[in-house]
Write a protein that holds these residues in place. Structure first.
Motif, PDB file in Angstrom:
ATOM      1  N   LYS A   1       0.797  -1.231   0.000  1.00 62.93           N
ATOM      2  CA  LYS A   1       0.000   0.000   0.000  1.00 62.93           C
ATOM      3  C   LYS A   1       0.828   1.277   0.000  1.00 62.93           C
ATOM      4  O   LYS A   1       0.316   2.346  -0.352  1.00 62.93           O
ATOM      5  CB  LYS A   1      -0.899   0.021   1.253  1.00 62.93           C
ATOM      6  N   GLY A   2       2.098   1.211   0.404  1.00 59.31           N
ATOM      7  CA  GLY A   2       2.870   2.425   0.614  1.00 59.31           C
ATOM      8  C   GLY A   2       3.988   2.668  -0.366  1.00 59.31           C
ATOM      9  O   GLY A   2       4.835   3.529  -0.130  1.00 59.31           O
ATOM     10  N   PHE A   3       4.003   1.947  -1.483  1.00 56.60           N
ATOM     11  CA  PHE A   3       5.084   2.121  -2.452  1.00 56.60           C
ATOM     12  C   PHE A   3       4.991   3.501  -3.127  1.00 56.60           C
ATOM     13  O   PHE A   3       3.961   4.179  -3.068  1.00 56.60           O
ATOM     14  CB  PHE A   3       5.059   1.000  -3.495  1.00 56.60           C
ATOM     15  N   LYS A   4       6.069   3.926  -3.770  1.00 56.21           N
ATOM     16  CA  LYS A   4       6.104   5.235  -4.419  1.00 56.21           C
ATOM     17  C   LYS A   4       4.999   5.357  -5.464  1.00 56.21           C
ATOM     18  O   LYS A   4       4.757   4.427  -6.228  1.00 56.21           O
ATOM     19  CB  LYS A   4       7.469   5.474  -5.072  1.00 56.21           C
ATOM     20  N   ALA A   5       4.327   6.505  -5.464  1.00 55.25           N
ATOM     21  CA  ALA A   5       3.236   6.823  -6.395  1.00 55.25           C
ATOM     22  C   ALA A   5       1.980   6.010  -6.135  1.00 55.25           C
ATOM     23  O   ALA A   5       1.109   5.912  -6.994  1.00 55.25           O
ATOM     24  CB  ALA A   5       3.679   6.671  -7.844  1.00 55.25           C
ATOM     25  N   SER A   6       1.849   5.453  -4.934  1.00 58.59           N
ATOM     26  CA  SER A   6       0.654   4.655  -4.618  1.00 58.59           C
ATOM     27  C   SER A   6      -0.511   5.509  -4.147  1.00 58.59           C
ATOM     28  O   SER A   6      -1.583   4.987  -3.845  1.00 58.59           O
ATOM     29  CB  SER A   6       0.982   3.616  -3.538  1.00 58.59           C
ATOM     30  N   ALA A   7      -0.329   6.847  -4.114  1.00 52.83           N
ATOM     31  CA  ALA A   7      -1.400   7.737  -3.659  1.00 52.83           C
ATOM     32  C   ALA A   7      -1.559   8.936  -4.596  1.00 52.83           C
ATOM     33  O   ALA A   7      -1.334  10.081  -4.205  1.00 52.83           O
ATOM     34  CB  ALA A   7      -1.135   8.205  -2.235  1.00 52.83           C
ATOM     35  N   PRO A   8      -1.954   8.710  -5.847  1.00 53.80           N
ATOM     36  CA  PRO A   8      -2.195   9.843  -6.758  1.00 53.80           C
ATOM     37  C   PRO A   8      -3.371  10.684  -6.271  1.00 53.80           C
ATOM     38  O   PRO A   8      -4.400  10.145  -5.861  1.00 53.80           O
ATOM     39  CB  PRO A   8      -2.529   9.156  -8.089  1.00 53.80           C
ATOM     40  N   LEU A   9      -3.216  12.010  -6.330  1.00 53.00           N
ATOM     41  CA  LEU A   9      -4.241  12.936  -5.863  1.00 53.00           C
ATOM     42  C   LEU A   9      -4.657  13.880  -6.969  1.00 53.00           C
ATOM     43  O   LEU A   9      -3.821  14.388  -7.717  1.00 53.00           O
ATOM     44  CB  LEU A   9      -3.724  13.753  -4.676  1.00 53.00           C
ATOM     45  N   GLY A  10      -5.963  14.152  -7.043  1.00 50.62           N
ATOM     46  CA  GLY A  10      -6.487  15.122  -7.990  1.00 50.62           C
ATOM     47  C   GLY A  10      -6.385  16.532  -7.460  1.00 50.62           C
ATOM     48  O   GLY A  10      -5.727  16.803  -6.449  1.00 50.62           O
ATOM     49  N   ASP A  11      -7.057  17.464  -8.128  1.00 42.63           N
ATOM     50  CA  ASP A  11      -7.059  18.862  -7.702  1.00 42.63           C
ATOM     51  C   ASP A  11      -7.924  19.035  -6.457  1.00 42.63           C
ATOM     52  O   ASP A  11      -8.975  18.409  -6.324  1.00 42.63           O
ATOM     53  CB  ASP A  11      -7.611  19.752  -8.815  1.00 42.63           C
ATOM     54  N   TRP A  12      -7.493  19.931  -5.590  1.00 46.25           N
ATOM     55  CA  TRP A  12      -8.218  20.198  -4.352  1.00 46.25           C
ATOM     56  C   TRP A  12      -9.337  21.206  -4.585  1.00 46.25           C
ATOM     57  O   TRP A  12      -9.165  22.172  -5.330  1.00 46.25           O
ATOM     58  CB  TRP A  12      -7.261  20.724  -3.288  1.00 46.25           C
ATOM     59  N   ILE A  13     -10.468  20.976  -3.948  1.00 53.34           N
ATOM     60  CA  ILE A  13     -11.599  21.891  -3.989  1.00 53.34           C
ATOM     61  C   ILE A  13     -12.037  22.161  -2.548  1.00 53.34           C
ATOM     62  O   ILE A  13     -11.710  21.385  -1.639  1.00 53.34           O
ATOM     63  CB  ILE A  13     -12.773  21.323  -4.812  1.00 53.34           C
ATOM     64  N   PRO A  14     -12.762  23.235  -2.283  1.00 60.48           N
ATOM     65  CA  PRO A  14     -13.195  23.519  -0.913  1.00 60.48           C
ATOM     66  C   PRO A  14     -14.044  22.376  -0.350  1.00 60.48           C
ATOM     67  O   PRO A  14     -14.880  21.798  -1.053  1.00 60.48           O
ATOM     68  CB  PRO A  14     -14.026  24.800  -1.070  1.00 60.48           C
ATOM     69  N   TYR A  15     -13.812  22.054   0.920  1.00 63.89           N
ATOM     70  CA  TYR A  15     -14.607  21.017   1.579  1.00 63.89           C
ATOM     71  C   TYR A  15     -16.026  21.541   1.797  1.00 63.89           C
ATOM     72  O   TYR A  15     -16.212  22.590   2.424  1.00 63.89           O
ATOM     73  CB  TYR A  15     -13.963  20.634   2.914  1.00 63.89           C
ATOM     74  N   PRO A  16     -17.057  20.831   1.311  1.00 64.12           N
ATOM     75  CA  PRO A  16     -18.422  21.353   1.356  1.00 64.12           C
ATOM     76  C   PRO A  16     -19.176  21.066   2.642  1.00 64.12           C
ATOM     77  O   PRO A  16     -20.300  21.540   2.820  1.00 64.12           O
ATOM     78  CB  PRO A  16     -19.089  20.630   0.181  1.00 64.12           C
ATOM     79  N   GLY A  17     -18.570  20.278   3.539  1.00 63.78           N
ATOM     80  CA  GLY A  17     -19.279  19.855   4.747  1.00 63.78           C
ATOM     81  C   GLY A  17     -19.797  18.433   4.590  1.00 63.78           C
ATOM     82  O   GLY A  17     -20.016  17.947   3.483  1.00 63.78           O
ATOM     83  N   GLU A  18     -19.986  17.777   5.730  1.00 64.11           N
ATOM     84  CA  GLU A  18     -20.324  16.356   5.702  1.00 64.11           C
ATOM     85  C   GLU A  18     -21.666  16.078   5.046  1.00 64.11           C
ATOM     86  O   GLU A  18     -21.828  15.102   4.309  1.00 64.11           O
ATOM     87  CB  GLU A  18     -20.302  15.786   7.125  1.00 64.11           C
ATOM     88  N   ALA A  19     -22.659  16.926   5.284  1.00 66.76           N
ATOM     89  CA  ALA A  19     -23.985  16.706   4.696  1.00 66.76           C
ATOM     90  C   ALA A  19     -23.929  16.790   3.175  1.00 66.76           C
ATOM     91  O   ALA A  19     -24.467  15.937   2.466  1.00 66.76           O
ATOM     92  CB  ALA A  19     -24.982  17.714   5.258  1.00 66.76           C
ATOM     93  N   ALA A  20     -23.260  17.810   2.664  1.00 63.11           N
ATOM     94  CA  ALA A  20     -23.147  17.980   1.218  1.00 63.11           C
ATOM     95  C   ALA A  20     -22.288  16.881   0.600  1.00 63.11           C
ATOM     96  O   ALA A  20     -22.523  16.467  -0.545  1.00 63.11           O
ATOM     97  CB  ALA A  20     -22.561  19.354   0.904  1.00 63.11           C
ATOM     98  N   LEU A  21     -21.304  16.416   1.349  1.00 62.39           N
ATOM     99  CA  LEU A  21     -20.430  15.355   0.859  1.00 62.39           C
ATOM    100  C   LEU A  21     -21.244  14.118   0.492  1.00 62.39           C
ATOM    101  O   LEU A  21     -20.955  13.430  -0.492  1.00 62.39           O
ATOM    102  CB  LEU A  21     -19.398  15.000   1.939  1.00 62.39           C
ATOM    103  N   ALA A  22     -22.279  13.857   1.274  1.00 58.96           N
ATOM    104  CA  ALA A  22     -23.094  12.655   1.080  1.00 58.96           C
ATOM    105  C   ALA A  22     -24.126  12.795  -0.035  1.00 58.96           C
ATOM    106  O   ALA A  22     -24.864  11.850  -0.318  1.00 58.96           O
ATOM    107  CB  ALA A  22     -23.804  12.300   2.384  1.00 58.96           C
ATOM    108  N   GLU A  23     -24.163  13.951  -0.663  1.00 57.35           N
ATOM    109  CA  GLU A  23     -25.142  14.181  -1.727  1.00 57.35           C
ATOM    110  C   GLU A  23     -24.553  14.081  -3.127  1.00 57.35           C
ATOM    111  O   GLU A  23     -25.284  14.144  -4.108  1.00 57.35           O
ATOM    112  CB  GLU A  23     -25.779  15.571  -1.543  1.00 57.35           C
ATOM    113  N   THR A  24     -23.227  13.962  -3.218  1.00 56.22           N
ATOM    114  CA  THR A  24     -22.567  13.971  -4.526  1.00 56.22           C
ATOM    115  C   THR A  24     -21.945  12.611  -4.831  1.00 56.22           C
ATOM    116  O   THR A  24     -21.259  12.029  -3.999  1.00 56.22           O
ATOM    117  CB  THR A  24     -21.476  15.058  -4.570  1.00 56.22           C
ATOM    118  N   GLU A  25     -22.166  12.145  -6.038  1.00 52.71           N
ATOM    119  CA  GLU A  25     -21.602  10.866  -6.474  1.00 52.71           C
ATOM    120  C   GLU A  25     -20.216  11.108  -7.069  1.00 52.71           C
ATOM    121  O   GLU A  25     -19.986  12.123  -7.732  1.00 52.71           O
ATOM    122  CB  GLU A  25     -22.515  10.247  -7.530  1.00 52.71           C
ATOM    123  N   PHE A  26     -19.297  10.189  -6.807  1.00 52.59           N
ATOM    124  CA  PHE A  26     -17.973  10.270  -7.421  1.00 52.59           C
ATOM    125  C   PHE A  26     -17.728   9.029  -8.264  1.00 52.59           C
ATOM    126  O   PHE A  26     -18.231   7.939  -7.951  1.00 52.59           O
ATOM    127  CB  PHE A  26     -16.870  10.466  -6.369  1.00 52.59           C
TER     128      PHE A  26
END
Length: 216
Positions: free
Chosen positions: A116-141
């Motif tokens: 799980k911890g090898f190099k490049a094992s955690a690619p990350l996309g662009d950061w956006i503002p955190y919308p809050g837990e309630a809103a988080l549960a309303e959006t599909e990824f």
């Protein structure tokens, strides 16, 4: 894609949650956990999902993709604060896994770091503002693999919600500014193919993309 940037040097601890979606646990033949299952990745595992190529080990068995919501603890963190005040930004990331290596480690009762911890094992996309837990549960990824949707998830389906994850990590390991939480992956994980392209979408917004190169 988003405009928020978080440098690798600003990333402290990377906490990852295993088996936080029931169907994912079952698809791998694992028991559904009764409390959050936490493992970590080194900060050196971070790579950018910025359209570039991510080089991964190709000679040690299958490399599986696992798309996840990733939350970042902000500078204003206060222990025990409401979770909506704790995170400043979020993104989508890949918890890449050397599945055959992991299976051998699990059989021996050894830690998962090599899987799980090898190099490049955690690619990350662009950061956006955190919308809050309630809103988080309303959006599909979703994770698009070539022209097909490989994974589809929503935070409302987590076995342990964001508040439960935060409280567990705070109590057992500590939590502070710059820490990331990979919140778990939905069903649909599979082995990557050399040369294929992955794209991560938060609703209709593309947060990241990368090409995969498996190197022997």
């Amino acid at each position: 894609m988003g405009s928020h940037s978080v440098e690798t040097k600003e990333i402290k601890n990377i906490y990852c949650i295993g088996r936080n979606y029931r169907l994912h646990a079952l698809e791998l033949g694992n028991e559904v956990p009764e409390s959050p299952m936490v493992f970590t990745k080194p900060s050196h595992a971070v790579a950018a999902m910025d359209g570039s190529t991510v080089e991964l080990p190709g000679g040690v068995g299958e490399v599986h993709f696992e798309l996840e919501i990733v939350l970042r603890v902000g500078e204003g963190y206060k222990p025990g604060a409401p979770t909506d005040e704790m995170f400043d930004v979020m993104t989508l990331g890949l918890d890449l896994t050397l599945r055959d290596v992991q299976s051998k480690l699990k059989a021996k009762g050894h830690p998962w770091l090599a899987a799980k911890g090898f190099k490049a094992s955690a690619p990350l996309g662009d950061w956006i503002p955190y919308p809050g837990e309630a809103a988080l549960a309303e959006t599909e990824f979703t994770l698009q693999r070539g022209e097909e949707v490989a994974q589809r998830g929503c935070a409302k389906d987590m076995l342990f919600d964001v508040t439960a994850l935060v409280r567990h990590i705070e109590a057992n390991y500590g939590l502070g500014p710059g820490d990331l939480i990979f919140t778990g992956t939905p069903a649909g994980v599979a082995a990557l193919r050399d040369g294929e392209t992955l794209q991560a979408f938060w609703g209709e917004q593309k947060l990241g993309a990368c090409r995969v190169a498996l190197k022997n």
